[in-house]
Design an enzyme around this catalytic site. Structure first.
Site, PDB file in Angstrom:
ATOM      1  N   TYR A 289       3.831  34.764 -10.073  1.00 27.15           N
ATOM      2  CA  TYR A 289       2.991  33.782 -10.758  1.00 27.15           C
ATOM      3  C   TYR A 289       1.652  34.380 -11.167  1.00 27.15           C
ATOM      4  CZ  TYR A 289       5.737  29.526 -10.201  1.00 27.15           C
ATOM      5  OH  TYR A 289       6.693  28.556 -10.313  1.00 27.15           O
TER       6      TYR A 289
ATOM      7  N   ASP B 235      13.081  22.622  -5.658  1.00 30.22           N
ATOM      8  CA  ASP B 235      13.709  21.667  -6.584  1.00 30.22           C
ATOM      9  C   ASP B 235      15.135  21.348  -6.135  1.00 30.22           C
ATOM     10  OD1 ASP B 235      11.530  21.419  -8.280  1.00 30.22           O
ATOM     11  OD2 ASP B 235      12.717  21.670 -10.104  1.00 30.22           O
TER      12      ASP B 235
HETATM   13  C1  IPM Z   1       5.813  23.128  -9.101  1.00 32.66           C
HETATM   14  C2  IPM Z   1       5.818  23.197 -10.601  1.00 32.66           C
HETATM   15  C3  IPM Z   1       4.774  24.212 -11.054  1.00 32.66           C
HETATM   16  C4  IPM Z   1       5.176  25.556 -10.517  1.00 32.66           C
HETATM   17  C5  IPM Z   1       4.543  24.264 -12.581  1.00 32.66           C
HETATM   18  C6  IPM Z   1       4.170  22.917 -13.141  1.00 32.66           C
HETATM   19  C7  IPM Z   1       3.528  25.302 -12.964  1.00 32.66           C
HETATM   20  O1  IPM Z   1       7.085  23.496 -11.067  1.00 32.66           O
HETATM   21  O2  IPM Z   1       4.752  22.834  -8.526  1.00 32.66           O
HETATM   22  O3  IPM Z   1       6.863  23.330  -8.498  1.00 32.66           O
HETATM   23  O4  IPM Z   1       5.970  26.270 -11.134  1.00 32.66           O
HETATM   24  O5  IPM Z   1       4.680  25.899  -9.451  1.00 32.66           O
HETATM   25 MG    MG Z   2       8.600  23.500  -9.560  1.00 25.30          MG
END
Ligand code: IPM
Ligand code: MG
Length: 368
Positions: A142, A254
């Site tokens: 990231y 997720d």
């Molecule tokens: C999360 C989201 C974020 C991420 C995005 C919105 C940048 O998907 O918090 O999981 O990738 O961390």
């Molecule tokens: Mg996410």
């Protein structure tokens, strides 16, 4: 009772609607004397871009630094699809995480008994599920440099993202995960790809050494990240705490979220290091779901993930475990009574609005 300073950043899309329910919950807690919160609000994401030309203003960042905790809604939407990369809505969220030093992201996935049928998996696989994903949040791909798209001499383009971790970064997230495992079932899965990635090799070495020297009484299992994703949908209840890097944590959380019935159910806490002098730590709380532009403004959003995120704030930032328990119980009760927003309603079942769900949770708290 000491007054606590909260910064509310509703953001975009359904972030605005779900945060409205947190505002009501805060008003109830203040009125009933269970807590004393002073709130400020600011813009983040697309709404901040519209107002200031950037995803978060310096003023909002300053307020975030000064607050005892930040409540974050969600950012993004098709309206901002073409804004410059540096000003895209997500940049506001990433800057908050980075500048506040929120390296530890706790994403609990709990399957409420009443919702076991809303899961895409069979009831017996998810009923009673209670796992905690600990995601490293300020490192890895990231934020690693270089991160760029360059044009080669041939005219072809080349994109680079950099996955990078240091010993220190892995150690501190491992400790957060082991500390949680210690007060849970004593089992930690560490997930990486040491078979392909150098950062995975180091990750595995460092977690192993922290385990050996500081937490030998706990059980540590190493699991490749792809296998972890598969096992999560095969037999999710084999897990207790999972620790992983930023990108794998994004994906695995997720997956875990959907096991519980809906992304609309999953809260999260992002924590910084504890200050040795004050004993305080920076913290931001946010639902795992996004801004859901397709349903924004219609009162369809599920406020539970955000209310439960506020519950995590009560627990981790404000030492109000009793109020947090009461909130969790209120959510379980309301679900047990059959109240459903659209995302968790069975086909043909009546769904209530965002504010109806929020009001019901607060009422259940009041009556507890
Ligand atoms: C999360 C989201 C974020 C991420 C995005 C919105 C940048 O998907 O918090 O999981 O990738 O961390
Ligand atoms: Mg996410």
């Amino acid at each position: 009772m000491a007054t606590q300073k909260l910064l509310l950043l509703p953001g975009d899309g359904i972030g605005v609607e779900v945060m409205a329910e947190v505002r009501r919950l805060i008003a109830f807690l203040n009125k009933s004397g269970l807590a004393s919160f002073e709130t400020e609000e600011d813009l983040v994401g697309g709404s901040a871009y519209d107002a200031h030309g950037k995803a978060i203003s310096e003023d909002a960042m300053k307020r975030a630094q000064e607050a005892d905790a930040v409540m974050f809604g969600a950012v993004g939407g098709p309206k901002w699809a073409d804004v410059p990369y540096e000003a895209r809505p997500e940049a506001g969220l990433l800057r908050l995480r980075k500048d506040l030093g929120l390296f530890a992201n706790l994403r609990p996935a709990v399957c409420y008994p009443a919702l076991a049928d809303a899961s895409s998996l069979k009831r017996e696989l998810v009923e009673g599920l209670d796992i905690m994903i600990v995601r490293e949040l300020t490192g890895g791909v990231y934020f690693g440099e270089p991160k760029e798209i360059v044009t080669l001499e041939s005219g072809e383009k080349r994109a680079v993202d950099t996955q990078v971790y240091t010993t220190h970064e892995i150690e501190r997230i491992a400790r957060v995960a082991f500390d949680l495992a210690k007060v849970r079932k004593g089992l930690l899965h560490s997930s990486e790809k040491h078979n392909v990635m150098k950062s995975g090799v180091l990750w595995k070495q460092v977690v192993t050494s922290v385990h050996k020297s500081e937490y030998p009484e706990l059980k540590l299992e190493h699991i490749l990240a792809d296998n972890c994703g598969m096992q999560l949908v095969r037999t999710p209840k084999q897990f207790d705490v999972i620790v992983c890097d930023n990108l794998f944590g994004d994906m695995l959380s997720d997956v875990a979220a959907m096991l519980t019935g809906s992304l609309g159910m999953l809260p999260s806490a992002s924590l910084g290091a504890t200050d040795a002098k004050t004993g305080k730590r920076k913290a931001m709380y946010e639902p795992v779901h996004g801004s859901a532009p397709d349903i924004a403004g219609k009162g369809l959003a599920n406020p539970i993930a955000t209310l439960a995120s506020f519950g995590m704030a009560l627990r981790y930032s404000f030492g109000l475990a009793e109020a947090a328990d009461r909130l969790d119980a209120a959510i379980a009760e309301v679900l047990g009574e059959g109240l459903r927003t659209k995302d968790i309603a069975a086909p043909g079942q009546n769904a209530v609005s965002t504010s109806d769900m929020g009001a019901a949770v607060i009422k259940a708290m009041e009556q507890a």
